[in-house]
Design an enzyme around this catalytic site. Structure first.
Site, PDB file in Angstrom:
ATOM      1  N   TYR A 141      62.998  15.074  51.882  1.00 25.19           N
ATOM      2  CA  TYR A 141      62.211  15.742  52.907  1.00 25.19           C
ATOM      3  C   TYR A 141      61.582  16.948  52.225  1.00 25.19           C
ATOM      4  O   TYR A 141      62.299  17.814  51.709  1.00 25.19           O
ATOM      5  CB  TYR A 141      63.092  16.212  54.064  1.00 25.19           C
ATOM      6  CG  TYR A 141      63.530  15.117  55.000  1.00 25.19           C
ATOM      7  CD1 TYR A 141      62.599  14.340  55.678  1.00 25.19           C
ATOM      8  CD2 TYR A 141      64.888  14.888  55.237  1.00 25.19           C
ATOM      9  CE1 TYR A 141      63.003  13.342  56.548  1.00 25.19           C
ATOM     10  CE2 TYR A 141      65.296  13.888  56.108  1.00 25.19           C
ATOM     11  CZ  TYR A 141      64.350  13.124  56.760  1.00 25.19           C
ATOM     12  OH  TYR A 141      64.745  12.137  57.621  1.00 25.19           O
TER      13      TYR A 141
ATOM     14  N   ASP B 276      57.092   9.937  57.118  1.00 26.38           N
ATOM     15  CA  ASP B 276      56.946   9.477  58.508  1.00 26.38           C
ATOM     16  C   ASP B 276      57.654  10.376  59.503  1.00 26.38           C
ATOM     17  O   ASP B 276      57.881   9.986  60.642  1.00 26.38           O
ATOM     18  CB  ASP B 276      57.440   8.036  58.656  1.00 26.38           C
ATOM     19  CG  ASP B 276      58.918   7.876  58.318  1.00 26.38           C
ATOM     20  OD1 ASP B 276      59.520   8.847  57.810  1.00 26.38           O
ATOM     21  OD2 ASP B 276      59.467   6.789  58.546  1.00 26.38           O
TER      22      ASP B 276
ATOM     23  N   HIS C 200      61.109   4.682  60.501  1.00 24.86           N
ATOM     24  CA  HIS C 200      62.160   5.697  60.637  1.00 24.86           C
ATOM     25  C   HIS C 200      63.252   5.229  61.605  1.00 24.86           C
ATOM     26  O   HIS C 200      63.783   5.992  62.403  1.00 24.86           O
ATOM     27  CB  HIS C 200      61.579   7.029  61.100  1.00 24.86           C
ATOM     28  CG  HIS C 200      62.286   8.228  60.505  1.00 24.86           C
ATOM     29  ND1 HIS C 200      61.907   8.799  59.320  1.00 24.86           N
ATOM     30  CD2 HIS C 200      63.347   8.944  60.927  1.00 24.86           C
ATOM     31  CE1 HIS C 200      62.689   9.821  59.035  1.00 24.86           C
ATOM     32  NE2 HIS C 200      63.594   9.924  59.996  1.00 24.86           N
TER      33      HIS C 200
END
Length: 247
Positions: free
Chosen positions: A50, A78, A178
């Site tokens: 991330y 995403d 996700h």
């Protein structure tokens, strides 16, 4: 720690015995180094990232991961916005996550993230504390400047973005929605795999470009279907979680 006292470390040990590649998450219940230390000498591990709004933190983490032997950098694209109201932005409104909050002490964050995250209000809000919503295609060049790891984009949902990933110099992609938690109307990875492969072939970008999928893999036949449609491999998440809860 949500499924087993050893957290992700037990998955590392299982992957080692079965020769399965493990993707280490940015946010885990164990520290990055605890997970890596549990691996065998030739065990393949990848890093899921991330991207932090403070790029120095992301750079430090990526360089450390490469020094520890990570074989690939998977940049999650995403989930750029979470926990925003649907009136402001059509982001993930994870009602289950908001209801079923968990409280957990953070592992050693120094070598992994160096970011204080709120860990008792659900995973989405924890991520929202630091994730960079400005992440864009031009950032690929910066990531290539700080690491020699192959770069792949995790969370591709269209054939057009798959082609862009290849043109921007990525080594591959992960087709993913996700887990259906970010936007509940997003198509599953297997639904878009065929059109993605067709688009890459039309642009002569399929050679040496690896396409993976995750989400919805529940049995061996699912893997065979994905490979038959052109995937290099699949990601398995929930079956692993269930297996070590009930083992």
């Amino acid at each position: 720690m949500l499924g087993h006292p050893e957290g992700e470390v037990v998955l590392t040990k299982a992957c080692k015995t079965r020769d399965i590649i493990q993707m280490i998450p940015t946010l885990a219940s164990c520290s990055f180094d605890e997970i890596v230390n549990a691996a065998g000498p030739d065990q393949a591990q990848w890093l899921q990232l991330y991207v932090n709004s403070d790029r120095q933190i992301s750079e430090k983490f990526v360089r450390h991961a490469e020094s520890r032997g990570m074989k690939g950098l998977f940049i999650t694209a995403d989930a750029p916005q979470l926990e925003l109201t649907l009136l402001k932005f059509p982001a993930g409104h994870r009602e289950k996550d908001m209801r079923q909050k968990y409280s957990q002490e953070a592992p050693d964050e120094i070598s992994r993230n160096s970011t204080e995250v709120v860990r008792d209000q659900g995973a989405a809000r924890a991520i929202s504390n630091f994730i960079d919503p400005s992440l864009c295609w031009d950032d690929i060049a910066w990531f290539k400047s700080i690491t020699n790891m192959p770069i792949l984009i995790k969370g591709i949902q269209t054939a057009q973005d798959a082609v862009l990933a290849a043109k921007y110099g990525c080594k591959g992609i992960v087709l993913s929605n996700h887990g259906g938690r970010q936007l509940d109307f997003a198509p599953s990875a297997i639904e878009i795999l065929a059109e993605v492969m067709d688009a890459l072939k039309r642009e002569n970008l399929d050679e040496g470009f690896e396409v993976y999928i995750d989400g919805g893999i529940r049995r061996g036949s699912d893997i065979f279907k994905a490979i038959a449609l052109g995937a290099k491999g699949v990601g398995i998440g929930r079956p692993f979680l269930v297996s070590y809860i009930y083992a």
